[in-house]
Design a protein around this motif. Structure first.
Motif, PDB file in Angstrom:
ATOM      1  N   VAL A 360      41.144 -15.781  52.270  1.00 14.51           N
ATOM      2  CA  VAL A 360      39.315 -15.136  52.292  1.00 14.51           C
ATOM      3  C   VAL A 360      38.285 -16.614  51.954  1.00 14.51           C
ATOM      4  N   SER A 361      38.393 -17.377  51.104  1.00 18.39           N
ATOM      5  CA  SER A 361      37.363 -18.290  50.415  1.00 18.39           C
ATOM      6  C   SER A 361      37.457 -19.215  51.399  1.00 18.39           C
ATOM      7  N   LEU A 362      39.261 -20.037  51.362  1.00 18.71           N
ATOM      8  CA  LEU A 362      38.976 -21.002  52.861  1.00 18.71           C
ATOM      9  C   LEU A 362      38.395 -21.001  54.275  1.00 18.71           C
ATOM     10  N   ASN A 409      19.830 -33.970  52.454  1.00 22.65           N
ATOM     11  CA  ASN A 409      18.508 -33.661  52.889  1.00 22.65           C
ATOM     12  C   ASN A 409      18.225 -32.061  52.720  1.00 22.65           C
ATOM     13  N   GLU A 410      18.771 -31.472  52.879  1.00 22.43           N
ATOM     14  CA  GLU A 410      18.676 -30.420  53.216  1.00 22.43           C
ATOM     15  C   GLU A 410      18.369 -29.799  52.104  1.00 22.43           C
ATOM     16  N   SER A 411      18.033 -28.310  51.385  1.00 23.19           N
ATOM     17  CA  SER A 411      18.065 -27.412  50.302  1.00 23.19           C
ATOM     18  C   SER A 411      19.370 -26.932  50.180  1.00 23.19           C
ATOM     19  N   VAL A 412      19.494 -26.823  48.830  1.00 20.44           N
ATOM     20  CA  VAL A 412      21.189 -26.344  47.849  1.00 20.44           C
ATOM     21  C   VAL A 412      21.504 -25.371  48.529  1.00 20.44           C
ATOM     22  N   SER A 413      22.671 -25.035  49.831  1.00 19.89           N
ATOM     23  CA  SER A 413      23.206 -23.985  49.898  1.00 19.89           C
ATOM     24  C   SER A 413      23.893 -23.360  48.889  1.00 19.89           C
ATOM     25  N   TYR A 414      24.739 -22.319  48.944  1.00 19.19           N
ATOM     26  CA  TYR A 414      24.815 -21.706  47.290  1.00 19.19           C
ATOM     27  C   TYR A 414      26.662 -21.593  48.360  1.00 19.19           C
ATOM     28  N   LEU A 415      26.673 -21.020  49.548  1.00 18.75           N
ATOM     29  CA  LEU A 415      27.558 -20.004  49.925  1.00 18.75           C
ATOM     30  C   LEU A 415      29.051 -21.259  50.288  1.00 18.75           C
ATOM     31  N   LEU A 420      34.383 -22.694  47.645  1.00 21.73           N
ATOM     32  CA  LEU A 420      35.111 -23.697  47.541  1.00 21.73           C
ATOM     33  C   LEU A 420      35.215 -23.311  45.585  1.00 21.73           C
ATOM     34  N   MET A 421      34.108 -22.052  44.805  1.00 22.33           N
ATOM     35  CA  MET A 421      35.009 -21.961  43.254  1.00 22.33           C
ATOM     36  C   MET A 421      35.628 -20.766  43.574  1.00 22.33           C
ATOM     37  N   LEU A 422      35.415 -19.994  44.314  1.00 20.94           N
ATOM     38  CA  LEU A 422      36.715 -18.575  44.506  1.00 20.94           C
ATOM     39  C   LEU A 422      37.652 -19.551  44.590  1.00 20.94           C
ATOM     40  N   TYR A 423      37.606 -20.480  46.353  1.00 23.31           N
ATOM     41  CA  TYR A 423      39.687 -21.083  45.847  1.00 23.31           C
ATOM     42  C   TYR A 423      40.022 -21.616  44.934  1.00 23.31           C
ATOM     43  N   ILE A 424      39.100 -21.781  44.072  1.00 17.61           N
ATOM     44  CA  ILE A 424      39.923 -22.941  42.632  1.00 17.61           C
ATOM     45  C   ILE A 424      40.137 -21.646  42.093  1.00 17.61           C
ATOM     46  N   LEU A 425      39.618 -20.720  41.248  1.00 16.01           N
ATOM     47  CA  LEU A 425      39.483 -19.903  40.251  1.00 16.01           C
ATOM     48  C   LEU A 425      41.030 -19.079  40.807  1.00 16.01           C
ATOM     49  N   PHE A 483      39.510 -27.516  57.152  1.00 15.69           N
ATOM     50  CA  PHE A 483      40.490 -26.066  56.202  1.00 15.69           C
ATOM     51  C   PHE A 483      40.611 -24.300  56.867  1.00 15.69           C
ATOM     52  N   TYR A 484      39.884 -24.588  57.518  1.00 17.17           N
ATOM     53  CA  TYR A 484      41.137 -23.366  58.798  1.00 17.17           C
ATOM     54  C   TYR A 484      42.517 -23.448  58.280  1.00 17.17           C
ATOM     55  N   PHE A 485      43.359 -25.017  58.586  1.00 19.16           N
ATOM     56  CA  PHE A 485      44.551 -25.792  58.553  1.00 19.16           C
ATOM     57  C   PHE A 485      44.405 -24.602  57.024  1.00 19.16           C
ATOM     58  N   PHE A 486      44.216 -25.015  55.464  1.00 15.53           N
ATOM     59  CA  PHE A 486      44.796 -24.193  55.104  1.00 15.53           C
ATOM     60  C   PHE A 486      44.741 -23.095  54.078  1.00 15.53           C
ATOM     61  N   GLY A 487      43.762 -22.386  55.126  1.00 16.75           N
ATOM     62  CA  GLY A 487      43.765 -20.748  54.691  1.00 16.75           C
ATOM     63  C   GLY A 487      43.979 -20.253  55.755  1.00 16.75           C
ATOM     64  N   ILE A 488      44.974 -20.634  57.068  1.00 22.03           N
ATOM     65  CA  ILE A 488      46.101 -19.869  57.844  1.00 22.03           C
ATOM     66  C   ILE A 488      47.187 -19.890  56.775  1.00 22.03           C
TER      67      ILE A 488
END
Length: 546
Positions: A360-362, A409-415, A420-425, A483-488
């Motif tokens: 799901v996370s990947l 330059n862009e503001s931080v996106s938390y998604l 990534l943290m969901l994938y790690i845990l 990331f699609y490859f790892f997710g599949i």
């Protein structure tokens, strides 16, 4: 392993069913001391794996500085991929050597020999490095990592009580996670001084080897297989904190009978190969190798070896070195949680949740990157300037602060950060940790060393392929495609776990072995049915077993 310490003991004779015998306070105290001592010994055995985690995480903090034009050892991306992956291709050599060492010379000897390639490798990297010396250093630490792969897990599986084995066999993964966190923190503190990081890493295996030599007893199971009963008794007394041989006589007899029943075959190579053709050996071998394949091809080691780069590729605009430390700490915390979950729920449920969470996370992260490509710009990369580098390498040029690092330059996106943290845990509670935990459980004693070595050998071979392919995958598939490859692959891995992964929690090593034979499965089912019917009148707690 040491015997279970049940809350209530039951006489083995059928005439005494229903009679509860409560242990005395003295017996409870001795049992607690024994369990506590087992935990300490297993922590000490697993401490030898800290240097393995440091080797895995070193490239994450060193490569971002090495690839800079003004680095003391400037390299390109292809050379960087070799530095990252050479350790993995060398690790199978150590795995195969380790399997032979732990079978021939003992579990303790397997832990002691780790110091040699580790110290040599770190010194090659840290003192007057050249590209060739760094390559050789990574190969040497890779061999050391392979030597780390088996002894601690097998030692833990053989000396601890089955009631806590599920908790302690994850110590291998915990130690590696601690080593990764240590090297991430050192990298963040020392920044461009990756040479000094390498020298500090060399100190850890030296200290742990001294502690293992003086404090760790040999596995009594291995001593029995070598017909050294007196030494096995002495070792068992140390592990159990027993003051007299009579206190562990019954357990010694159980151990001896079990070992002898599994020693009908010689440990010669031809006999071992013949043993591998039996279902109780080749079935877990196929299952564990497939489990490790999915572990590697879901990207778990890519994140460890290329942590800073993965953070940037994920579109995270926070300081990548800070996020790297967060990744390491998260992995460590949830590795501890994995030990608890595997104890409470077994191996299968956490593995299924792990695979599903990774998928799901990947896939979510890959979709986000596909829909929101992030333009990047160059910003300064912090360095430390002092005389340490010049002391380590007399040819080093003065350190400057013109080095660069990609940020946004862009503001931080938390998604992206959240995914990534969901994938790690989720990877830490299953796919990253449990394969290593199960190595010491699923193989029969007569092939445990060579089968474990073969499994870890193939696992690190897969790791080499993924790590070496990663830069090319980015170029061909682009970051969202990676990331699609790892997710599949995580989806396929989850399906594999659901269909084929056996449950080992709460079972003795003999019961685990019986699961892979037709007669054994029938016997286990019959035993469970009898126990189920018996609970109608009285709850029966198993007598101590290994």
């Amino acid at each position: 392993m040491l015997p279970e310490v049940p809350a209530f003991s039951f006489a083995e004779k059928s005439a005494s069913y229903g009679a509860i015998v409560e242990p005395t306070m003295e017996e409870n105290t001795k049992a607690k001391k024994s369990i506590f001592n087992q935990v300490l010994l297993c922590c000490l055995a697993n401490a030898a794996l800290l240097s393995s985690g440091m080797s895995l995480g070193f490239t994450a903090v060193a490569l971002p500085y090495m690839v800079q034009p003004d680095s003391i050892l400037p390299i390109d991306e292809i050379q960087g991929s070799w530095i990252a992956s050479l350790a993995s291709i060398a690790t199978p050599v150590g795995c195969l050597l380790s399997g032979h060492l732990v079978d021939r010379f003992g579990r303790r000897a397997g832990l002691l020999v780790i110091v040699v390639p580790m110290v040599i490798g770190w010194l090659l990297i840290g003192v007057s490095p050249s590209l060739t010396r760094v390559y050789l250093g990574r190969i040497s630490t890779g061999v050391g990592t392979g030597l780390c792969s088996i002894p601690a897990t097998v030692y833990t599986a053989e000396v601890v009580d089955s009631s806590i084995r599920g908790l302690l066999v994850t110590g291998t993964s915990v130690s590696i996670a601690v080593g990764v966190v240590i090297v991430y923190i050192l990298g963040a503190l020392l920044k461009s001084q990756w040479q000094l990081v390498a020298l500090i890493c060399a100190a850890f295996p030296t200290v742990t080897t001294v502690l293992v030599y003086f404090l760790l007893p040999e596995s009594p199971v291995w001593l029995i297989t070598k017909n050294r009963p007196q030494e096995a008794t002495a070792s068992l007394m140390r592990i159990n904190r027993a003051s007299a041989p009579a206190q562990i006589r019954e357990e010694m007899e159980i151990l001896t009978e079990r070992v002898r029943s599994n020693q009908k075959r010689s440990l010669a190579l031809t006999s071992t190969l013949k043993a591998l053709t039996k279902p109780e050996a080749y079935k877990p071998l196929i299952i564990m190798n497939t489990f490790f394949f999915f572990q590697q091809f879901t990207g778990t080691f890519v994140v460890i070896f290329y942590a800073v780069d993965v953070v940037k590729e994920a579109g995270i605009t926070v300081d990548p070195f800070l996020v790297t430390i967060l990744i390491g700490v998260t992995r460590l915390v949830f590795t501890f949680l994995a030990a608890y979950l595997s104890k409470q729920f077994g191996r299968r449920p956490p593995s299924i949740v792990s695979g599903a969470g990774m998928a799901v996370s990947l896939l979510t992260l890959a979709t986000y990157l596909y829909l929101h490509p992030t333009p990047l710009e160059v910003a300064p990369l912090p360095l430390i300037t002092n005389n340490t580098t010049n002391l380590l390498n007399t040819t080093a040029s003065p350190t400057t602060t013109n080095t660069t690092l990609i940020t946004s330059n862009e503001s931080v996106s938390y998604l992206p950060l959240t995914m990534l943290m969901l994938y790690i845990l989720t990877s830490s509670i299953g796919f990253l940790t449990l394969p290593w935990s199960m190595i010491g459980e699923v193989y029969p004693p007569q092939v445990r060393g060579i089968a474990s070595g073969l499994t870890t050998c193939l696992a690190y071979g897969s790791s080499f392929l993924v790590l070496k392919m990663y830069p090319y995958m980015k170029e061909v598939l682009h970051k969202h495609g990676v990331f699609y490859f790892f997710g599949i692959m995580a989806c396929f891995g989850t399906l594999f776990v659901i269909l084929f992964l056996p449950e080992t929690e709460g079972k003795t090593l003999q019961e685990i072995e019986m699961q892979f034979t037709k007669k054994g499965r029938q016997a286990v089912l019959a035993k469970e049915e009898v126990a189920l019917h018996s609970t109608k009148k009285v709850t029966i707690v198993k007598s101590p077993q290994r």
